[in-house]
Design a protein around this motif. Structure first.
Motif, short mmCIF file in Angstrom:
data_model
loop_
_atom_site.label_atom_id
_atom_site.label_comp_id
_atom_site.label_asym_id
_atom_site.label_seq_id
_atom_site.Cartn_x
_atom_site.Cartn_y
_atom_site.Cartn_z
N ALA A 143 0.71 -1.18 0.04
CA ALA A 143 -0.06 0.03 0.03
C ALA A 143 0.71 1.12 0.09
O ALA A 143 0.59 2.05 -0.80
N ASP A 147 9.51 3.20 6.59
CA ASP A 147 9.38 1.90 7.25
C ASP A 147 10.09 1.82 8.42
O ASP A 147 11.39 1.72 8.33
N ARG A 148 9.60 1.04 9.44
CA ARG A 148 10.60 0.47 10.48
C ARG A 148 11.26 -0.55 10.41
O ARG A 148 12.44 -0.74 10.91
N ARG A 188 12.51 -7.63 3.83
CA ARG A 188 11.94 -8.34 4.97
C ARG A 188 10.89 -9.20 4.65
O ARG A 188 10.02 -8.92 3.73
N GLY A 203 0.24 -15.46 2.93
CA GLY A 203 0.33 -16.71 1.88
C GLY A 203 0.90 -16.47 0.77
O GLY A 203 1.00 -17.29 -0.20
N CYS A 254 0.21 -15.12 -2.17
CA CYS A 254 -0.65 -15.34 -3.28
C CYS A 254 -1.22 -13.70 -3.96
O CYS A 254 -1.88 -13.32 -3.15
N ARG A 293 7.03 -12.69 -0.39
CA ARG A 293 6.93 -10.91 -0.15
C ARG A 293 8.01 -10.16 0.07
O ARG A 293 8.24 -9.01 -0.15
N VAL A 310 7.64 4.90 13.18
CA VAL A 310 6.84 6.07 13.61
C VAL A 310 5.95 5.91 15.04
O VAL A 310 5.46 4.66 15.11
N ASP A 321 -3.94 -2.48 4.81
CA ASP A 321 -4.55 -3.19 6.00
C ASP A 321 -4.80 -2.14 7.22
O ASP A 321 -5.84 -2.47 8.09
N GLY A 369 -5.66 -9.07 0.24
CA GLY A 369 -5.02 -8.17 0.74
C GLY A 369 -4.30 -7.37 -0.21
O GLY A 369 -3.94 -6.01 -0.10
N ILE A 370 -3.45 -8.00 -0.91
CA ILE A 370 -2.51 -7.39 -1.48
C ILE A 370 -3.28 -6.60 -2.64
O ILE A 370 -2.79 -5.29 -3.15
C1 LIG Z 1 -1.52 -15.17 7.62
C2 LIG Z 1 -1.73 -13.99 6.57
C3 LIG Z 1 -1.90 -14.77 5.08
C4 LIG Z 1 -2.16 -13.89 4.06
N1 LIG Z 1 -2.21 -14.19 3.06
C5 LIG Z 1 -2.38 -13.39 1.85
C6 LIG Z 1 -2.50 -13.86 0.47
O1 LIG Z 1 -2.17 -15.25 0.31
N2 LIG Z 1 -2.75 -12.98 -0.52
C7 LIG Z 1 -3.06 -11.74 -0.18
O2 LIG Z 1 -3.23 -10.95 -1.26
N3 LIG Z 1 -2.99 -11.01 1.09
C8 LIG Z 1 -2.66 -12.06 2.01
N4 LIG Z 1 -2.74 -11.49 3.16
C9 LIG Z 1 -2.90 -10.04 3.57
C10 LIG Z 1 -1.73 -9.26 3.05
O3 LIG Z 1 -0.57 -9.84 3.57
C11 LIG Z 1 -1.97 -7.89 3.54
O4 LIG Z 1 -3.30 -7.35 3.00
C12 LIG Z 1 -0.78 -6.69 2.90
O5 LIG Z 1 0.39 -6.98 3.22
C13 LIG Z 1 -1.22 -5.31 3.35
O6 LIG Z 1 -0.37 -4.39 2.53
P1 LIG Z 1 -0.01 -3.20 3.48
O7 LIG Z 1 0.87 -2.42 2.62
O8 LIG Z 1 -1.45 -2.47 3.74
O9 LIG Z 1 0.44 -3.57 4.80
P2 LIG Z 1 2.02 -4.61 5.06
O10 LIG Z 1 2.39 -5.32 4.00
O11 LIG Z 1 1.78 -5.08 6.58
O12 LIG Z 1 3.08 -3.35 5.44
C14 LIG Z 1 3.02 -2.21 6.31
C15 LIG Z 1 4.45 -1.97 6.58
O13 LIG Z 1 4.33 -0.84 7.62
C16 LIG Z 1 5.37 -0.93 8.54
N5 LIG Z 1 5.18 -0.43 9.86
C17 LIG Z 1 4.28 -1.00 10.53
N6 LIG Z 1 4.31 0.07 11.87
C18 LIG Z 1 5.20 0.81 11.22
C19 LIG Z 1 5.64 1.89 12.15
N7 LIG Z 1 4.99 2.34 13.28
N8 LIG Z 1 6.61 2.92 11.78
C20 LIG Z 1 6.92 2.71 10.52
N9 LIG Z 1 6.76 1.44 9.59
C21 LIG Z 1 5.77 0.66 10.29
C22 LIG Z 1 5.68 -2.58 8.46
O14 LIG Z 1 7.27 -2.71 8.71
C23 LIG Z 1 5.54 -3.00 7.01
O15 LIG Z 1 6.61 -2.80 5.99
C24 LIG Z 1 -2.37 -12.22 4.37
C25 LIG Z 1 -2.18 -11.81 5.52
C26 LIG Z 1 -1.96 -12.92 6.72
C27 LIG Z 1 -1.77 -11.99 8.17
#
Ligand SMILES: Cc1cc2nc3c(=O)[nH]c(=O)nc-3n(C[C@H](O)[C@H](O)[C@H](O)COP(=O)(O)OP(=O)(O)OC[C@H]3O[C@@H](n4cnc5c(N)ncnc54)[C@H](O)[C@@H]3O)c2cc1C
Length: 386
Positions: free
Chosen positions: A12, A31-32, A37, A42, A44, A98, A122, A273, A285-286
């Motif tokens: 995101a 990013d922290r 990382r 999952g 996918c 990932r 943050v 998320d 989620g992705i």
């Molecule tokens: C067990 C599991 C299985 C899943 N399987 C799938 C799948 O197969 N396919 C799919 O599409 N989705 C899947 N998802 C959902 C998917 O992983 C997320 O929806 C997706 O990663 C969301 O992206 P994002 O960028 O919102 O958050 P994230 O990918 O979580 O990225 C958030 C970032 O913020 C950073 N961060 C957090 N707090 C701070 C802070 N205080 N200061 C600075 N940086 C910070 C973190 O280090 C991280 O890099 C799964 C989720 C889980 C838990």
């Protein structure tokens, strides 16, 4: 002053950073973590997520990393055969680790002109006269920006600090994620096996390596925390993958049910998320992170150009997000209700196995390639009740 500070460099945050920077805005992504990382997932990318990667201009780079191709999913309750759901012809999902995917996305944001700082946690948001005007990082550093974007995933610090978390999680699950070799699972197909109230998802992420994600009820949390590797290895055997060899450390996560009241306030918006999550079972989620960033960047770009970052000016994003994801979120709740009730899941599986169109229809909806209303076709409903 910066135009936008984006907290989180996952899909995101990276997509949002790339889009705003490409439109000429001055953007900082924090990013922290240090990248690459790993991330509990999952791994996918559903077919609509593949389209979203293409729209972002990053699909070629992702393909160059040799992800696995996913043509559909097989769902197996207990030891039964279960049913399959195939994506439409010419449409596929991707399996990709990932650490690889997120590194590509973050590099893409950099390439489009976003500044990226990793290893920066943050801790809070800055406010002036009730509106958000920046963030505070560990160590007390203050970073001001016209817009703050909370893209910091589940348990978002931005969500909590701006007071948008609707309630504490009710659905309590724990997930364990690891990579394994030596699995005899069909190439091109992801598989979900459910036993009792637990389930396991398995899918190739390229090069013959598989992601295994085990999801169990929150009551198991203490046992999982005591020995995640032992619990995971034992689950592999219980779910019928006795030959699988785990190749890395097990990541644990949960609970996942973090609803927000809305995704905008004066001076800030939420994406991915952080803008609300429920359950990982349907693997959307992705896609939602990437597509949500597309919607958010459209509104944020217009608001930055107009010089008005109030909640009223950001409201089109809230409306677009609800329209894009609201129906799918309701299906996700419905799917979860079946998955956590083994008797219901077995019943539905038997019906679906006799009528392949039903399995295809649900997998296409959760793959975000067919609208939720496609499930209401009379021929499908008849197939379900006959
Ligand atoms: C067990 C599991 C299985 C899943 N399987 C799938 C799948 O197969 N396919 C799919 O599409 N989705 C899947 N998802 C959902 C998917 O992983 C997320 O929806 C997706 O990663 C969301 O992206 P994002 O960028 O919102 O958050 P994230 O990918 O979580 O990225 C958030 C970032 O913020 C950073 N961060 C957090 N707090 C701070 C802070 N205080 N200061 C600075 N940086 C910070 C973190 O280090 C991280 O890099 C799964 C989720 C889980 C838990």
């Amino acid at each position: 002053m910066l135009d936008a500070v984006i907290v989180g460099g996952g899909p995101a945050g990276s997509a949002m950073g790339a889009r705003l920077a490409a439109a000429g805005h001055e953007v900082l992504v924090l990013d922290r973590a240090e990248f690459p990382r790993r991330k509990p997932c999952g791994e996918c990318v559903n077919p609509a997520g593949v389209d979203a990667l293409r729209a972002l201009g990053v699909l070629d780079a992702v393909e160059a990393a040799h992800p696995a191709r996913l043509d559909g999913w097989r769902i197996r309750p207990g030891a039964g055969e279960g049913f399959r759901g195939r994506f439409p012809r010419g449409v596929h999902g991707l399996g990709i680790a990932r650490d690889v995917l997120d590194m590509i996305l973050l590099d893409h944001a950099r390439g489009r002109g976003a500044e990226v700082r990793t290893g920066v946690r943050v801790t809070g948001v800055l406010r002036e006269g009730g509106r958000v005007v920046g963030v505070e990082a560990e160590g007390g550093e203050e970073i001001r920006a016209r817009l703050v974007v909370g893209a910091d995933g589940l348990r978002s610090v931005v969500v909590r600090r701006v007071g948008l978390l609707r309630r504490a999680p009710r659905l309590r699950k724990v997930a364990l994620t690891g990579h394994v070799d030596g699995v005899d699972a069909g190439r091109g197909w992801g598989e979900l096996r459910a036993i009792g109230r637990g389930c396991v998802g398995i899918a190739e992420v390229g090069g013959g390596r598989f992601n295994v994600t085990v999801v169990v009820a929150g009551g198991e949390a203490r046992q999982v925390a005591g020995d995640p590797e032992g619990y995971f290895d034992d689950a592999l055997r219980r779910f019928g993958f006795a030959d699988a060899r785990r190749v890395d450390e097990v990541l644990t996560s949960g609970p996942f049910d973090f609803p927000v009241r809305r995704a905008i306030v004066d001076g800030a918006l939420l994406v991915g998320d952080a803008a609300g999550y429920y359950d990982p079972f349907t693997g959307q989620g992705i896609f939602r992170a990437l597509r949500g960033a597309e919607l958010a960047a459209r509104t944020a770009g217009a608001a930055l150009r107009a010089g008005d970052l109030s909640a009223a000016a950001l409201a089109p994003y809230e409306r677009d997000r609800r329209r894009a994801f609201g129906p799918g979120e309701r299906v996700q709740h419905l799917v979860e209700a079946f998955v956590s009730r083994p008797v219901l899941l077995r019943l539905v599986s038997r019906r679906f196995s006799r009528r392949p169109a039903l399995g295809d229809a649900i997998i296409r909806v959760t793959g975000d390639v067919r609208p939720v209303r496609s499930l209401l076709r009379p021929s499908l409903l008849l197939g379900l009740v006959r």
